[in-house]
Design a protein around this motif. Sequence first.
Motif, PDB file in Angstrom:
ATOM      1  N   MET A   1      41.607  27.489   0.872  1.00  0.00           N
ATOM      2  CA  MET A   1      41.032  27.783   2.162  1.00  0.00           C
ATOM      3  C   MET A   1      39.919  28.791   1.945  1.00  0.00           C
ATOM      4  O   MET A   1      40.128  29.838   1.342  1.00  0.00           O
ATOM      5  N   ILE A   2      38.728  28.453   2.411  1.00  0.00           N
ATOM      6  CA  ILE A   2      37.598  29.364   2.316  1.00  0.00           C
ATOM      7  C   ILE A   2      37.215  29.788   3.728  1.00  0.00           C
ATOM      8  O   ILE A   2      37.007  28.948   4.613  1.00  0.00           O
ATOM      9  N   THR A   3      37.141  31.091   3.924  1.00  0.00           N
ATOM     10  CA  THR A   3      36.807  31.647   5.226  1.00  0.00           C
ATOM     11  C   THR A   3      35.510  32.431   5.111  1.00  0.00           C
ATOM     12  O   THR A   3      35.329  33.179   4.156  1.00  0.00           O
ATOM     13  N   GLN A   4      34.618  32.234   6.089  1.00  0.00           N
ATOM     14  CA  GLN A   4      33.370  32.987   6.081  1.00  0.00           C
ATOM     15  C   GLN A   4      32.864  33.183   7.509  1.00  0.00           C
ATOM     16  O   GLN A   4      33.201  32.416   8.409  1.00  0.00           O
ATOM     17  N   TRP A   5      32.066  34.231   7.683  1.00  0.00           N
ATOM     18  CA  TRP A   5      31.470  34.517   8.979  1.00  0.00           C
ATOM     19  C   TRP A   5      30.227  33.655   9.156  1.00  0.00           C
ATOM     20  O   TRP A   5      29.445  33.486   8.240  1.00  0.00           O
ATOM     21  N   SER A   6      30.034  33.114  10.350  1.00  0.00           N
ATOM     22  CA  SER A   6      28.850  32.321  10.677  1.00  0.00           C
ATOM     23  C   SER A   6      28.050  33.036  11.755  1.00  0.00           C
ATOM     24  O   SER A   6      28.521  33.160  12.891  1.00  0.00           O
ATOM     25  N   GLU A   7      26.871  33.523  11.381  1.00  0.00           N
ATOM     26  CA  GLU A   7      25.987  34.145  12.363  1.00  0.00           C
ATOM     27  C   GLU A   7      25.578  33.129  13.422  1.00  0.00           C
ATOM     28  O   GLU A   7      25.508  33.446  14.610  1.00  0.00           O
ATOM     29  N   GLU A   8      25.317  31.907  12.986  1.00  0.00           N
ATOM     30  CA  GLU A   8      24.874  30.848  13.893  1.00  0.00           C
ATOM     31  C   GLU A   8      25.921  30.547  14.963  1.00  0.00           C
ATOM     32  O   GLU A   8      25.604  30.361  16.136  1.00  0.00           O
ATOM     33  N   ASP A   9      27.193  30.482  14.548  1.00  0.00           N
ATOM     34  CA  ASP A   9      28.274  30.155  15.471  1.00  0.00           C
ATOM     35  C   ASP A   9      28.927  31.388  16.093  1.00  0.00           C
ATOM     36  O   ASP A   9      29.741  31.273  17.001  1.00  0.00           O
ATOM     37  N   ASN A  10      28.616  32.566  15.541  1.00  0.00           N
ATOM     38  CA  ASN A  10      29.171  33.829  15.993  1.00  0.00           C
ATOM     39  C   ASN A  10      30.701  33.836  15.942  1.00  0.00           C
ATOM     40  O   ASN A  10      31.384  34.279  16.867  1.00  0.00           O
ATOM     41  N   CYS A  11      31.222  33.302  14.842  1.00  0.00           N
ATOM     42  CA  CYS A  11      32.672  33.294  14.629  1.00  0.00           C
ATOM     43  C   CYS A  11      32.943  33.052  13.152  1.00  0.00           C
ATOM     44  O   CYS A  11      32.040  32.763  12.384  1.00  0.00           O
ATOM     45  N   PHE A  12      34.193  33.192  12.771  1.00  0.00           N
ATOM     46  CA  PHE A  12      34.614  32.877  11.413  1.00  0.00           C
ATOM     47  C   PHE A  12      34.876  31.373  11.323  1.00  0.00           C
ATOM     48  O   PHE A  12      35.397  30.771  12.260  1.00  0.00           O
ATOM     49  N   LEU A  13      34.515  30.783  10.195  1.00  0.00           N
ATOM     50  CA  LEU A  13      34.772  29.370   9.927  1.00  0.00           C
ATOM     51  C   LEU A  13      35.683  29.264   8.720  1.00  0.00           C
ATOM     52  O   LEU A  13      35.621  30.080   7.807  1.00  0.00           O
ATOM     53  N   PRO A  17      37.626  22.873   0.773  1.00  0.00           N
ATOM     54  CA  PRO A  17      36.737  22.083  -0.070  1.00  0.00           C
ATOM     55  C   PRO A  17      37.436  21.059  -0.956  1.00  0.00           C
ATOM     56  O   PRO A  17      36.815  20.085  -1.357  1.00  0.00           O
ATOM     57  N   ASP A  18      38.710  21.239  -1.222  1.00  0.00           N
ATOM     58  CA  ASP A  18      39.437  20.271  -2.052  1.00  0.00           C
ATOM     59  C   ASP A  18      39.784  18.995  -1.279  1.00  0.00           C
ATOM     60  O   ASP A  18      40.074  17.971  -1.874  1.00  0.00           O
ATOM     61  N   PHE A  19      39.767  19.073   0.034  1.00  0.00           N
ATOM     62  CA  PHE A  19      40.033  17.911   0.878  1.00  0.00           C
ATOM     63  C   PHE A  19      38.691  17.317   1.299  1.00  0.00           C
ATOM     64  O   PHE A  19      37.912  17.987   1.990  1.00  0.00           O
ATOM     65  N   LEU A  20      38.424  16.083   0.905  1.00  0.00           N
ATOM     66  CA  LEU A  20      37.161  15.454   1.248  1.00  0.00           C
ATOM     67  C   LEU A  20      36.965  15.428   2.756  1.00  0.00           C
ATOM     68  O   LEU A  20      37.895  15.149   3.509  1.00  0.00           O
ATOM     69  N   GLY A  21      35.759  15.758   3.199  1.00  0.00           N
ATOM     70  CA  GLY A  21      35.436  15.744   4.614  1.00  0.00           C
ATOM     71  C   GLY A  21      35.945  16.935   5.392  1.00  0.00           C
ATOM     72  O   GLY A  21      35.885  16.942   6.619  1.00  0.00           O
ATOM     73  N   GLN A  22      36.429  17.953   4.712  1.00  0.00           N
ATOM     74  CA  GLN A  22      36.998  19.118   5.395  1.00  0.00           C
ATOM     75  C   GLN A  22      36.214  20.385   5.096  1.00  0.00           C
ATOM     76  O   GLN A  22      36.771  21.463   4.962  1.00  0.00           O
ATOM     77  N   ARG A  23      34.897  20.256   4.985  1.00  0.00           N
ATOM     78  CA  ARG A  23      34.063  21.420   4.676  1.00  0.00           C
ATOM     79  C   ARG A  23      34.233  22.517   5.722  1.00  0.00           C
ATOM     80  O   ARG A  23      34.347  23.686   5.404  1.00  0.00           O
ATOM     81  N   ALA A  36      45.137  32.271  10.872  1.00  0.00           N
ATOM     82  CA  ALA A  36      46.227  31.548  11.539  1.00  0.00           C
ATOM     83  C   ALA A  36      45.820  30.104  11.822  1.00  0.00           C
ATOM     84  O   ALA A  36      46.596  29.168  11.589  1.00  0.00           O
ATOM     85  N   ASN A  37      44.603  29.901  12.317  1.00  0.00           N
ATOM     86  CA  ASN A  37      44.120  28.548  12.584  1.00  0.00           C
ATOM     87  C   ASN A  37      43.982  27.749  11.295  1.00  0.00           C
ATOM     88  O   ASN A  37      44.256  26.546  11.264  1.00  0.00           O
ATOM     89  N   GLY A  38      43.566  28.410  10.220  1.00  0.00           N
ATOM     90  CA  GLY A  38      43.434  27.742   8.926  1.00  0.00           C
ATOM     91  C   GLY A  38      44.773  27.277   8.382  1.00  0.00           C
ATOM     92  O   GLY A  38      44.903  26.174   7.855  1.00  0.00           O
ATOM     93  N   ILE A  39      45.784  28.115   8.521  1.00  0.00           N
ATOM     94  CA  ILE A  39      47.128  27.736   8.076  1.00  0.00           C
ATOM     95  C   ILE A  39      47.619  26.531   8.865  1.00  0.00           C
ATOM     96  O   ILE A  39      48.160  25.578   8.304  1.00  0.00           O
ATOM     97  N   GLU A  40      47.414  26.559  10.168  1.00  0.00           N
ATOM     98  CA  GLU A  40      47.818  25.435  11.011  1.00  0.00           C
ATOM     99  C   GLU A  40      47.070  24.155  10.626  1.00  0.00           C
ATOM    100  O   GLU A  40      47.665  23.078  10.546  1.00  0.00           O
ATOM    101  N   ALA A  41      45.775  24.283  10.364  1.00  0.00           N
ATOM    102  CA  ALA A  41      44.982  23.116   9.974  1.00  0.00           C
ATOM    103  C   ALA A  41      45.443  22.565   8.628  1.00  0.00           C
ATOM    104  O   ALA A  41      45.533  21.347   8.441  1.00  0.00           O
TER     105      ALA A  41
END
Length: 65
Positions: A1-13, A17-23, A36-41
């Motif tokens: 799970m890779i987490t990063q801040w997005s200035e464009e979206d004004n939230c964490f994303l 990357p190991d799951f195709l189509g799940q960038r 928490a949302n990442g664990i659920e996903a």
Amino acid sequence: MITQWSEEDNCFLVGFPDFLGQRRRTHGDTYEAVVANGIEALESLIIAYEATGELLPESTVCNAA
């Protein structure tokens, strides 16, 4: 799970990357929420793979500074 801040979206994303189509899989306004949302996903992805009989992808090791 890779987490990063997005200035464009004004939230964490978060992405898987190991799951195709799940960038970019989910997001959250706070770090706690996105984790928490990442664990659920991730749990949902695993259930979906198991339901279809697909093998889970091999995990890669990411080194970050």
